[in-house]
Design a protein around this motif. Structure first.
Motif, short mmCIF file in Angstrom:
data_model
loop_
_atom_site.label_atom_id
_atom_site.label_comp_id
_atom_site.label_asym_id
_atom_site.label_seq_id
_atom_site.Cartn_x
_atom_site.Cartn_y
_atom_site.Cartn_z
N THR A 1 0.92 -1.34 -0.09
CA THR A 1 0.36 -0.12 -0.01
C THR A 1 0.58 1.06 -0.67
O THR A 1 0.86 2.36 -0.63
CB THR A 1 -0.93 0.19 1.18
OG1 THR A 1 -1.94 -1.11 0.58
CG2 THR A 1 -1.70 1.34 1.01
N LEU A 2 2.40 1.65 0.68
CA LEU A 2 2.47 2.34 1.26
C LEU A 2 3.72 2.36 -0.25
O LEU A 2 3.42 3.60 -0.81
CB LEU A 2 3.28 2.54 2.82
CG LEU A 2 3.31 2.66 3.68
CD1 LEU A 2 4.13 2.48 3.95
CD2 LEU A 2 2.11 4.44 3.31
N SER A 3 4.52 1.36 -0.67
CA SER A 3 5.16 1.49 -1.76
C SER A 3 3.98 2.13 -3.17
O SER A 3 4.66 2.82 -3.68
CB SER A 3 5.86 0.19 -2.31
OG SER A 3 4.47 -0.91 -2.07
N VAL A 4 3.54 1.44 -3.67
CA VAL A 4 2.36 1.61 -4.68
C VAL A 4 2.21 3.24 -4.46
O VAL A 4 1.65 4.34 -5.51
CB VAL A 4 1.34 0.93 -4.68
CG1 VAL A 4 0.03 1.49 -5.70
CG2 VAL A 4 1.44 -0.60 -5.08
N VAL A 5 1.40 3.96 -4.03
CA VAL A 5 1.40 4.90 -3.53
C VAL A 5 2.85 6.05 -3.58
O VAL A 5 2.48 7.01 -4.83
CB VAL A 5 0.60 5.44 -2.35
CG1 VAL A 5 0.02 6.75 -1.72
CG2 VAL A 5 -0.88 4.79 -1.71
#
Length: 352
Positions: A222-226
């Protein structure tokens, strides 16, 4: 005669090297002192602002501390608790007392966890560090690769697909993406655990490494995609600007193209802005971690700061604010130092 000239030449070189070393030491001393002064000024400003905001919060810390047993506690006991914490003092006096304790190394005691704030921050930060490190590395690597592909294939369908992906992801809230991933991979498919940092009902010492990784996957994704979109778009634009330079046209005229052209002439020039953006995203990374940890009930520092804010845990809230300020500042400082390693032009310049 030739021997004397040679000796004089060597002495001259030695003196020049000595002067250069002294100049470098002086520059680095000035640089470090300047950064320390900026950090101290930032911490003082953040401390004052945070304390003023917390002092004007409508949440009663005594009521939050007592909890559901508020009706069982007499007004005298409430007054004693407030007096023990110094809540009857003025806001200025409370701030001075808190600042004095901070300078002595005492961050206070958490009202929610009933343990020293330093221990809570240490325990929660280790969990958040694993999450943010994975997300930070993945977003940096994939963002840089996507930006390079889009820049090298400017105007093609591949470039358009990558730009569309970046625009969509940049406008997607982290908590919404986290809920979507949770529904698909945990609820519908059942491939990954629903939340938490480890399986429920198992002692901390009995949790295996693979179990921790399984609980890390969805929050980290979730954090990396954003975080991919900013790096990809900035890298793409920087590479397009570089490919339009005169020396690139000259290199192409000599027959260089594709990966060789990028590696020899574009890699370092695109790495500097990519690193700048990536290290400057420490603050955004922590903000995203707060939302991701809430969605997945991950026991990290982000979840602790939300609980401290809602529960009126002033010592823990202020301790986390100071800690995250230092964390973000160190990220920016590391970026500044890495500039001088990657780009010789900055390394030869004057430190500021």
């Amino acid at each position: 005669m030739a021997g004397l000239l040679q000796i004089s030449y060597k002495i001259g070189i030695g003196k020049n090297r000595e002067e250069d070393n002294r100049l470098k030491v002086k520059q680095w001393t000035k640089y470090i002192l300047g950064k320390l002064i900026k950090l101290i000024s930032l911490l003082v400003a953040v401390s004052i602002l945070s304390f003023v905001l917390v002092s004007n919060s409508p949440i009663d810390p005594v009521q939050s501390y007592i909890g559901a047993d508020m009706n069982l506690v007499s007004p005298e006991q409430r007054g004693n608790i407030a007096a023990y914490w110094g809540l009857h003092d003025s806001v200025v006096q409370q701030f001075l007392n808190w600042g004095k304790n901070i300078l002595s190394g005492d961050l206070g005691t958490s009202l929610l966890y009933r343990t020293p704030v330093a221990e809570v921050i240490q325990e929660r930060f280790l969990a958040s560090l694993a999450l943010m490190s994975l997300a930070w590395v993945f977003s940096g690597v994939f963002g840089f690769i996507l930006g390079i592909i889009a820049g090298m294939r400017q105007g093609t369908w591949l470039d358009k697909v990558i730009k569309m992906y970046c625009y969509v992801i940049a406008s997607t809230p982290a908590f919404w993406l986290g809920l979507l991933l949770l529904m698909v991979f945990s609820v519908w498919l059942g491939w990954l655990p629903i939340g938490l940092g480890s399986p429920a009902g198992i002692l901390t010492g009995e949790v295996t490494f693979m179990q921790r990784i399984q609980h890390l996957i969805l929050p980290a994704v979730t954090l990396s995609v954003v975080g991919v979109s900013n790096i990809a778009l900035h890298t793409r634009q920087k590479l397009i600007d570089i490919l339009d330079k005169e020396f690139i046209r000259y290199a192409r005229a000599k027959g260089e193209a594709g990966f060789r052209l990028f590696w020899r002439h574009g890699f370092r020039n695109t790495m500097v802005p990519a690193i700048s953006i990536h290290f400057a995203s420490f603050g955004e990374l922590f903000g995203g971690a707060v939302l991701a940890e809430q969605v997945f009930s991950y026991p990290g520092l982000g979840q602790a700061v939300v609980q401290a804010g809602l529960g009126g845990d002033v010592p823990l809230l202020l301790g986390i604010v100071l800690f995250t300020t230092i964390f973000v500042y160190i990220g920016n400082l590391l970026a500044d130092l890495l500039y001088r390693v990657i780009d010789p032009r900055i390394r030869r310049g004057t430190l500021s």
